[in-house]
Design an enzyme around this catalytic site. Sequence first.
Site, short mmCIF file in Angstrom:
data_model
loop_
_atom_site.label_atom_id
_atom_site.label_comp_id
_atom_site.label_asym_id
_atom_site.label_seq_id
_atom_site.Cartn_x
_atom_site.Cartn_y
_atom_site.Cartn_z
N PHE A 1 -3.05 -14.36 -17.75
CA PHE A 1 -3.18 -15.39 -16.71
C PHE A 1 -3.93 -14.77 -15.54
O PHE A 1 -3.46 -13.79 -14.95
CB PHE A 1 -1.78 -15.85 -16.29
CG PHE A 1 -1.72 -16.78 -15.11
CD1 PHE A 1 -1.80 -18.15 -15.29
CD2 PHE A 1 -1.56 -16.29 -13.82
CE1 PHE A 1 -1.71 -19.01 -14.20
CE2 PHE A 1 -1.47 -17.13 -12.74
CZ PHE A 1 -1.55 -18.50 -12.93
N ALA A 2 -5.11 -15.30 -15.20
CA ALA A 2 -5.97 -14.65 -14.22
C ALA A 2 -6.28 -15.55 -13.04
O ALA A 2 -7.16 -16.41 -13.09
CB ALA A 2 -7.28 -14.19 -14.88
N PRO B 1 -9.23 -9.69 -5.52
CA PRO B 1 -9.16 -8.66 -4.48
C PRO B 1 -8.95 -9.23 -3.08
O PRO B 1 -8.25 -8.64 -2.26
CB PRO B 1 -10.51 -7.95 -4.61
CG PRO B 1 -10.86 -8.11 -6.05
CD PRO B 1 -10.39 -9.48 -6.41
N ALA C 1 -7.79 -12.47 -2.58
CA ALA C 1 -6.93 -13.66 -2.69
C ALA C 1 -5.74 -13.33 -3.56
O ALA C 1 -5.72 -13.63 -4.75
CB ALA C 1 -7.71 -14.83 -3.27
N GLY C 2 -4.75 -12.66 -2.95
CA GLY C 2 -3.54 -12.31 -3.66
C GLY C 2 -2.49 -13.38 -3.42
O GLY C 2 -2.40 -14.36 -4.15
N SER C 3 -1.72 -13.20 -2.36
CA SER C 3 -0.70 -14.19 -2.03
C SER C 3 -1.32 -15.55 -1.70
O SER C 3 -0.72 -16.59 -1.96
CB SER C 3 0.14 -13.69 -0.85
OG SER C 3 0.86 -12.53 -1.21
N ARG D 1 32.78 11.92 -11.34
CA ARG D 1 32.23 12.93 -10.43
C ARG D 1 33.29 13.32 -9.41
O ARG D 1 33.73 12.48 -8.61
CB ARG D 1 30.98 12.36 -9.74
CG ARG D 1 30.39 13.23 -8.66
CD ARG D 1 29.91 14.56 -9.16
NE ARG D 1 29.14 15.25 -8.13
CZ ARG D 1 28.95 16.55 -8.09
NH1 ARG D 1 29.51 17.34 -9.03
NH2 ARG D 1 28.22 17.11 -7.14
N GLN E 1 21.96 6.42 -4.83
CA GLN E 1 22.71 7.23 -3.87
C GLN E 1 24.06 7.65 -4.46
O GLN E 1 24.50 8.80 -4.27
CB GLN E 1 22.92 6.45 -2.57
CG GLN E 1 23.49 7.25 -1.43
CD GLN E 1 22.47 8.23 -0.85
OE1 GLN E 1 21.28 8.12 -1.14
NE2 GLN E 1 22.92 9.16 -0.04
N GLU F 1 4.12 -12.42 -8.38
CA GLU F 1 4.57 -13.81 -8.47
C GLU F 1 4.99 -14.34 -7.10
O GLU F 1 5.90 -15.17 -6.99
CB GLU F 1 5.73 -13.98 -9.47
CG GLU F 1 5.50 -13.34 -10.82
CD GLU F 1 4.32 -13.93 -11.58
OE1 GLU F 1 3.68 -14.85 -11.05
OE2 GLU F 1 4.04 -13.43 -12.67
#
Length: 393
Positions: free
Chosen positions: A126-127, A131, A133-135, A272, A340, A367
């Site tokens: 799915f493209a 570069p 236009a991400g979010s 432990r 931790q 996503e």
Amino acid sequence: MDLTLTDEEREIRQWVRAFVTKEIMPLEPEALSRERKHERGVTPEEMRDLQDRAKQAGFFGVQTPEEYGGMGLGATMAALIEIELGRSFIPFRFAGEADNILFDANEEQQASYLVPTIAGDRRSCFAITEPGAGSDARAIRTSAVRDGDEWVINGEKTFITGGHEADFTMVFAVTDPEKHRAGRSGESVTCFLVDRDQGWYSEPIDTMGEWGPASLVFNDVRVPHSAILGEEGRGFAMAMRWIGKGRYLLPARALGACERLVEMAMEHARNRVTFGQPIAERQAIQWMVADSAVDIEALRWLVLSAAWQVDQGNDSRQAQSMAKLYGGTRANEIVDRMLQVHGGMGYTRELPVERWYRELRLLRIYEGTDEIQRRTIARNLLQGYASVRGHLG
């Protein structure tokens, strides 16, 4: 909201839980050993063997409709299955699945793309991300220009899951620049089915986790008009439908990981001993376990509520964004706490804790980033599309 499972649904969940425990988890030590040598944790042959064994038991195409040979399960059951699969870091998926938007294909496209993908003979990607236009998916610049009976595609996509292995892509491109400049992306973007041998190429991207995305480059790639998936100019809504599905299934898988992480940490804490007593008796450890248990239960209800609304045919976008946001932030908090609890051993690659630490970090990015989910949730509330009272009104 009734989440009571039928006897059949309970049997499905129990079978998946047993399959993960007996078939998938035993592969983990060798997978960790391979990954320390910078090799693939699970080979394609091992993955196919797992899928074949599951298929023999009737688990094929979990959400694929029955008319295509799948199980046709709903969103809630699919989410419950993802929770169980998430209990192992092995990236197993049942065979027989296809991208939900591929079912929009016409008869000819189904024969060339959908049916072979379900059968495992073809691999898709799915493209949409670029570069620049991400979010902000509405800002895509990849173009498709009509030339007679063909379209000429130019542009670059990035961070495309499975992009280096796929033999065809569902690529989203601007087909009406004027409407796109006017902000009418709902009428200006079109989805095309493009085979790799039609001219696009890919480059893998190295990441801190096991996610292996790729960049896709299109230089004057020509495709016939018949390559359009769905309707011309209506691709953006289709893309959002694809993304929306991940916004409740991704946190579902993370939920399974968190359950396992807390169980592992509790077992470690019981055994432990420091300063003469198990660390499980120390308040600091108990509070980390308690806070994580509360987070897990809250996430469970957010995920199942979103999935249930999908099954009901409700507008589930708000619920999906909430599940995705909470799942990403809480899963990262939980894995940090559980590392931790394990102390130095949690930081080593002898245990899967540090692997999950790296892997779960991605959930806050792809996503739709945390920031985008917050923006969506706030906008829906402020513009009256959703209520703080939730779907119950």
